[in-house]
Design an enzyme around this catalytic site. Sequence first.
Site, short mmCIF file in Angstrom:
data_model
loop_
_atom_site.label_atom_id
_atom_site.label_comp_id
_atom_site.label_asym_id
_atom_site.label_seq_id
_atom_site.Cartn_x
_atom_site.Cartn_y
_atom_site.Cartn_z
N HIS A 7 -3.12 -6.68 -3.60
CA HIS A 7 -2.11 -7.01 -4.55
C HIS A 7 -2.38 -6.00 -5.61
CE1 HIS A 7 1.10 -9.05 -6.35
NE2 HIS A 7 0.63 -10.20 -6.65
N ASP A 17 2.93 1.32 -5.52
CA ASP A 17 1.23 1.48 -6.20
C ASP A 17 1.10 3.18 -5.62
OD1 ASP A 17 0.80 -1.00 -6.36
OD2 ASP A 17 0.86 -1.29 -4.25
N HIS A 63 5.08 -1.91 3.29
CA HIS A 63 5.19 -3.15 2.32
C HIS A 63 5.52 -4.18 3.15
CE1 HIS A 63 6.42 -5.56 -0.98
NE2 HIS A 63 6.02 -4.98 -1.84
#
Length: 441
Positions: A280, A375, A319
């Site tokens: 996460h 990310d 994702h």
Amino acid sequence: MPAPDASPKGTAATKESLTITDNRTGKQYDLPIEHGAVKAIDLRNIKTGPEDFGLMSYDPAFMNTASCRSTITYIDGDKGILRYRGYPIDQLAEKCTFLEVCYLLLHGELPNKTQFEEWQRNITIHTFVHENVKKFMDGFHYDAHPMGMFVSTVAALSTFYPGAKKIDDPAERALTIYRLLGKAPTLAAFAYRHSAGLPYVHPTAELGYTANFLGMMFKMAEAKYEPNATLTRALDVLFILHADHEQNCSANAMRSVGSSRVDPYSATAAAAAALYGPLHGGANEEVLRMLDEIGSRDKVPAFMKDVKEGKRRLMGFGHRVYKNYDPRAAIIKKLADEVFEVTGRNPKLDLALDLEKIALEDEYFVKRKLYPNVDFYSGLIYQAMRFPVDMFPVLFAIGRMPGWLAQWQEMLLDPEQKIARPRQLFLGHDKRDVQMLGARS
């Protein structure tokens, strides 16, 4: 919504319903469909007999289960769409500040000038923390992880503000929201300064939200800290991109723990703890570790070959929700160029671009829809701005704070919500008799 009716085969069903035939009994059941979903509790009426508990749905990791009705964030993963309260994320990142987006998430509308000035003033007032909070933080070992300190200190705020337990009081809820939004960057900066062995820097009311955070992080001997405007804006945009993301792991933790009607500081600490995980909030840290492991551009093809053979993991791609290019990643990629003009080009960028090029062209990755996510580039920007890798999840927590609070508030005001308590499919032993110790084989 009425419960489904058991009816003989052939009974006409309404258009907005799902007809289920239980082949164990031959009965048919009509389940109402609302907003593209059936209520799981309606399955309970499908039974083989009066002693049967009723049918349940089995959905580990909530892959296809809606746990709430929400009006906060909309995501269409197939089309790469992300909107807060109806506003596209790219427009918010271009035209708004982070505090404006905080107001939007929590109030449902963007503030006008008067509303924003009052909102900003109330949050700024609460950026300061009780002096005993610093003493609490001093108790951590010098090499404690900043995120561990952040999680613990947020939880400790519940002991400083016991009035926050009055979660049904709108005024108390508003005060808690001001405090958490105001104190999050202060606690984050203090955690960094403690881990670096530096004296704490107090908030400065004259600076804006993000500039103030940078000052608390990096101010040294200078009489007045003046953060770079480009870097300040870049961090503000990153906070906006991370502000909410529907029912993700940490938002679910906020709602689940908050459903016990605990004080919001404790629920927020639970959400931050969920964010701490490498799958996460720690994902961008894993991207940098992957790039360090690859080392040089000539090793990229071999690394990607290992990924396809299942020997390595490709971090920062793919994702759970997005099956298209993450809209946040496109914004961050552009933002990176602006940041690198100030800080100098991060040498890992070329590695990242090579990975992205292969992933977007190679049939293996295209078929699996492994597009860059938020990310992938954010860690490169944070590193260029001199944030240590250990601070990455803490930065994420600052940005996600308004989303957690909006999710918590929505959960509290939803009359359909009760304490979270999922069911299980028990597959263990049937009743067994206990043998005395000496009689056991």
